[in-house]
Design a protein around this motif. Structure first.
Motif, PDB file in Angstrom:
ATOM      1  N   VAL A  32       0.827  -1.194  -0.166  1.00 44.70           N
ATOM      2  CA  VAL A  32      -0.073  -0.119  -0.051  1.00 44.70           C
ATOM      3  C   VAL A  32       0.954   1.164  -0.087  1.00 44.70           C
ATOM      4  CG1 VAL A  32      -1.733   1.392   1.382  1.00 44.70           C
ATOM      5  CG2 VAL A  32      -1.850  -0.899   1.241  1.00 44.70           C
ATOM      6  N   ARG A  33       1.830   1.299   1.023  1.00 43.91           N
ATOM      7  CA  ARG A  33       2.873   2.570   0.923  1.00 43.91           C
ATOM      8  C   ARG A  33       3.684   2.436  -0.515  1.00 43.91           C
ATOM      9  NH1 ARG A  33      -0.285   5.013   2.476  1.00 43.91           N
ATOM     10  NH2 ARG A  33      -0.588   5.923   4.714  1.00 43.91           N
ATOM     11  N   ASN A  34       4.051   1.419  -0.756  1.00 43.58           N
ATOM     12  CA  ASN A  34       4.899   1.558  -2.134  1.00 43.58           C
ATOM     13  C   ASN A  34       3.879   2.265  -3.131  1.00 43.58           C
ATOM     14  OD1 ASN A  34       5.153  -0.189  -4.871  1.00 43.58           O
ATOM     15  ND2 ASN A  34       7.142   0.280  -4.201  1.00 43.58           N
ATOM     16  N   ARG A  35       2.522   1.799  -3.155  1.00 44.78           N
ATOM     17  CA  ARG A  35       1.960   2.283  -4.261  1.00 44.78           C
ATOM     18  C   ARG A  35       1.455   3.816  -4.311  1.00 44.78           C
ATOM     19  NH1 ARG A  35      -3.808   2.927  -5.459  1.00 44.78           N
ATOM     20  NH2 ARG A  35      -4.300   2.691  -7.497  1.00 44.78           N
ATOM     21  N   ASN A  36       1.313   4.144  -2.993  1.00 41.29           N
ATOM     22  CA  ASN A  36       0.844   5.626  -2.862  1.00 41.29           C
ATOM     23  C   ASN A  36       1.616   6.521  -2.366  1.00 41.29           C
ATOM     24  OD1 ASN A  36       0.633   4.918  -0.125  1.00 41.29           O
ATOM     25  ND2 ASN A  36      -1.895   4.699  -0.560  1.00 41.29           N
ATOM     26  N   PHE A  37       2.960   6.039  -1.937  1.00 33.50           N
ATOM     27  CA  PHE A  37       3.788   6.952  -1.352  1.00 33.50           C
ATOM     28  C   PHE A  37       5.170   6.799  -2.278  1.00 33.50           C
ATOM     29  CE2 PHE A  37       7.214   8.132   1.875  1.00 33.50           C
ATOM     30  CZ  PHE A  37       7.042   9.255   2.066  1.00 33.50           C
ATOM     31  N   ASN A  38       6.040   5.606  -1.993  1.00 35.45           N
ATOM     32  CA  ASN A  38       7.093   5.696  -2.648  1.00 35.45           C
ATOM     33  C   ASN A  38       6.906   5.785  -4.100  1.00 35.45           C
ATOM     34  OD1 ASN A  38       9.953   4.123  -2.941  1.00 35.45           O
ATOM     35  ND2 ASN A  38       8.814   3.390  -4.559  1.00 35.45           N
ATOM     36  N   PHE A  74      11.459  -2.004  -8.065  1.00 39.90           N
ATOM     37  CA  PHE A  74      10.188  -1.878  -8.401  1.00 39.90           C
ATOM     38  C   PHE A  74       9.385  -2.664  -7.569  1.00 39.90           C
ATOM     39  CE2 PHE A  74       6.562  -2.872 -11.501  1.00 39.90           C
ATOM     40  CZ  PHE A  74       5.880  -1.684 -11.261  1.00 39.90           C
ATOM     41  N   LEU A  75       8.355  -2.011  -6.651  1.00 35.25           N
ATOM     42  CA  LEU A  75       7.538  -2.896  -5.971  1.00 35.25           C
ATOM     43  C   LEU A  75       8.210  -3.080  -4.533  1.00 35.25           C
ATOM     44  CD1 LEU A  75       5.582  -4.882  -8.414  1.00 35.25           C
ATOM     45  CD2 LEU A  75       4.873  -2.875  -7.721  1.00 35.25           C
ATOM     46  N   ALA A  76       9.381  -2.975  -4.303  1.00 38.78           N
ATOM     47  CA  ALA A  76       9.977  -3.140  -2.886  1.00 38.78           C
ATOM     48  C   ALA A  76       9.646  -2.469  -1.995  1.00 38.78           C
ATOM     49  CB  ALA A  76      11.495  -3.681  -3.143  1.00 38.78           C
ATOM     50  N   ASP A  77       8.741  -2.319  -1.272  1.00 35.88           N
ATOM     51  CA  ASP A  77       8.456  -1.137  -0.319  1.00 35.88           C
ATOM     52  C   ASP A  77       8.988   0.073  -0.492  1.00 35.88           C
ATOM     53  OD1 ASP A  77      10.934  -1.198   1.591  1.00 35.88           O
ATOM     54  OD2 ASP A  77      10.668  -3.291   1.242  1.00 35.88           O
ATOM     55  N   ASN A  78       9.706   0.894   0.421  1.00 39.18           N
ATOM     56  CA  ASN A  78      10.200   2.173   0.104  1.00 39.18           C
ATOM     57  C   ASN A  78      11.697   2.354  -0.376  1.00 39.18           C
ATOM     58  OD1 ASN A  78       7.763   3.371   0.945  1.00 39.18           O
ATOM     59  ND2 ASN A  78       8.243   3.534   2.954  1.00 39.18           N
ATOM     60  N   GLN A  79      12.124   1.163  -0.691  1.00 35.45           N
ATOM     61  CA  GLN A  79      13.560   0.883  -1.090  1.00 35.45           C
ATOM     62  C   GLN A  79      14.141   1.733  -2.378  1.00 35.45           C
ATOM     63  OE1 GLN A  79      15.473  -0.930   0.882  1.00 35.45           O
ATOM     64  NE2 GLN A  79      13.716  -1.595   1.927  1.00 35.45           N
ATOM     65  N   MET A 112       9.118   8.743  -6.186  1.00 34.08           N
ATOM     66  CA  MET A 112      10.053   8.367  -7.041  1.00 34.08           C
ATOM     67  C   MET A 112       9.761   8.244  -8.492  1.00 34.08           C
ATOM     68  SD  MET A 112      12.517   7.964  -5.058  1.00 34.08           S
ATOM     69  CE  MET A 112      13.787   7.233  -6.437  1.00 34.08           C
ATOM     70  N   GLN A 113       8.685   8.920  -8.957  1.00 32.20           N
ATOM     71  CA  GLN A 113       8.264   9.250 -10.284  1.00 32.20           C
ATOM     72  C   GLN A 113       7.800   8.172 -11.133  1.00 32.20           C
ATOM     73  OE1 GLN A 113      10.390  12.461 -12.487  1.00 32.20           O
ATOM     74  NE2 GLN A 113      10.900  13.190 -10.312  1.00 32.20           N
ATOM     75  N   VAL A 114       7.490   6.881 -10.346  1.00 30.85           N
ATOM     76  CA  VAL A 114       6.865   5.794 -10.895  1.00 30.85           C
ATOM     77  C   VAL A 114       5.608   6.143 -11.644  1.00 30.85           C
ATOM     78  CG1 VAL A 114       6.152   3.391 -10.777  1.00 30.85           C
ATOM     79  CG2 VAL A 114       8.306   4.164  -9.757  1.00 30.85           C
TER      80      VAL A 114
END
Length: 510
Positions: free
Chosen positions: A58-64, A441-446, A68-70
């Motif tokens: 969830v945080r990867n999608r709407n924050f990271n 890509f998709l790895a939490d906030n890495q 990070m311009q994904v």
């Protein structure tokens, strides 16, 4: 009144008469003969992993992804993440949920309290999971409760905040202990483990690869740099047999969603299809893939017109993205976006990320190869930085497109991303970290963590950015922490700096 008294006396008399019968064998009668009086480690592991991944995704999608311009969730409203501005209550979700799951991982360790080898396996896995989750928390917030965290049962309701240096040193100790516990340890129940299906040796490899990730994160911090560099060399060159690492894509730490019961992707369970399609793909993310002729974007990957591996829809201008950080009111029309599970292209259901098995990303083999590429380029370990780099690129692609058959050298030449004899360290770091960006890509906030550590990849900065155009350095603490744990909150702020998004965490400071 006499009538009420008489009824009360009769009721008491009845209780006296029947109470011996009620009490006889009460414990035995009310115990499930097929159950256990307390949870077992095997019962706690899968739910804790699923819930942790749900929070991270969830945080990867709407924050990271927004930072990070994904993606660009186009809006002219105030406090939108892609403009480096967000409301303080955004911080609550990850903090609350990850600490709950840390309690579950700790319970696994405490319940596996015998000297049996199988309990050693569960303890080792628990320590790795704790180190993984604590690292996400400290890299997100900075100083956090660690040594006194997870002690509610011991009536510690206001834990102190440990300084980030001490948190990291504690994580290193946990990973060392896990490596020792899992050396030659037996497999656990396959059904209890949705990541490695019970394979204890693969957990050990993931733990040591995670160790490399965390050591690299501190490698630029002067007071611990040499200690971290020496340990990286120890793991990779000096004692590699004592620190086995992820050795292939098959050994990557990924919770592969099956779509069955609790193992259904949270993107399916909690994200509506129209919401999944809402964000535009960021120009930075998609334009490189398009220009490189990257197979993850190739619409012929699965032999279906218009379908690619990441389920990205072409916009009116083909595969094109929206520039991030624009001034409110000046945004471009929506271009490419992620298909949802209901989308149909040319009569075929579209391949999409919403229900993809690989979205439960924890750490993949390609990331480790890029870690080694950076270490080799800086002269810390033996081996060719270029070879590690090529391996990272190859495995980043083939994780998603296993049938890809083009030579990695040809791919890099066509993309103008090969190492050149004239490349200095800065040029090599730019190339390593641009390719690593896609591996993460998709790895939490890495992606966000690595950008804060290195400044790579070089992201374009739009004119509408807030926070003086500087990438946020942390999330603020949850709003309620200031009132729920006031003394320790104040001490943390005094030690770390203002509770604001511009305050750098310890490993970012010079």
């Amino acid at each position: 009144m006499k009538k009420i008294l008489r009824i009360t006396m009769i009721f008491i008399s009845v209780l006296v008469v029947i109470s011996p019968g009620c009490q006889k064998d009460f414990t035995e009668i009310n115990t499930d003969p097929n159950g256990t009086p307390s949870a077992l480690p095997a019962q706690l592991l899968a739910p804790a992993l699923v819930n942790t991944l749900t929070t991270n995704m969830v945080r990867n999608r709407n924050f990271n992804n927004e930072l990070m311009q994904v993606t660009v969730n186009q809006s002219d409203a105030e406090a939108v993440v892609f403009r480096y501005e967000f409301r303080r209550n955004l911080s609550d979700y990850a903090w609350n949920n990850l600490y709950v799951q840390l309690n579950n991982f700790k319970d696994i360790y405490n319940l596996a309290n015998s000297d049996s080898n199988i309990d050693k396996s569960y303890r080792g896995i628990s320590l790795i999971c704790q180190a993984w989750v604590f690292s996400i928390l400290t890299d997100t917030y900075g100083d956090i409760p660690y040594s006194e965290a997870l002690k509610g049962k011991e009536l510690v309701f206001e834990p102190k905040f440990d300084q980030q240096k001490d948190v990291y040193l504690g994580l290193f100790q946990q990973l060392e202990e896990a490596n020792t516990l899992l050396a030659g340890a037996p497999n656990i129940l396959a059904g209890s483990d949705p990541v490695y299906q019970g394979n204890a040796s693969r957990w050990r490899k993931f733990g040591n690869s995670l160790y490399l990730r965390l050591l690299l994160r501190l490698s630029g911090k002067a007071e611990v740099a040499q200690q971290c560099i020496d340990k990286i060399k120890d793991i990779v060159d000096v004692n590699p047999s004592n620190y086995p690492r992820i050795a292939s894509n098959d050994e990557s730490a990924i919770l592969k969603w099956t779509g069955m019961g609790p193992f259904t992707s949270p993107y399916v369970l909690s994200v509506r299809e129209q919401d999944w399609r809402a964000p535009s793909i960021g120009a930075f993310f998609i334009d490189h893939l398009r220009d490189w002729n990257d197979p993850r974007l190739d619409i012929s990957t699965y032999g279906r017109n218009g379908v690619n591996r990441w389920g990205i829809a072409q916009g009116p201008n083909g595969f094109a993205g929206v520039k991030s950080g624009y001034v409110p009111g000046t945004g471009e029309p929506k271009q490419s976006y992620f298909y949802s599970s209901a989308s149909v292209v040319s009569g075929f259901p579209a391949q999409n990320l919403q229900n993809d098995p690989l979205t439960g990303m924890i750490m993949n083999y390609a990331e480790q190869q890029f870690i080694l590429a950076e270490a080799a380029a800086k002269g810390w370990i033996n081996g060719s930085a270029e070879d590690f780099y090529k391996s990272g690129v190859l495995n980043s692609i083939t994780l998603w497109v296993p049938t890809w058959s083009l030579s990695v050298d040809t791919y890099l030449i066509n993309a103008d991303m090969q190492f050149l004899p004239t490349d200095g360290l800065a040029e090599k770091m730019e190339k390593i970290h641009l390719q690593k960006y896609y591996a993460l890509f998709l790895a939490d906030n890495q992606q966000w963590f690595e950008y804060r550590r290195t400044g790579y990849p070089t992201l374009p900065k739009g004119p509408g950015l807030r926070n003086d155009g500087i990438m946020p350095a942390r999330m603020t603490y949850p709003v309620y922490v200031e009132s729920a744990n006031p003394s320790n909150y104040k001490l943390a702020v005094a030690a770390q700096g203002p509770d604001e998004i511009f305050t750098q965490v310890w490993w970012q400071k010079p």
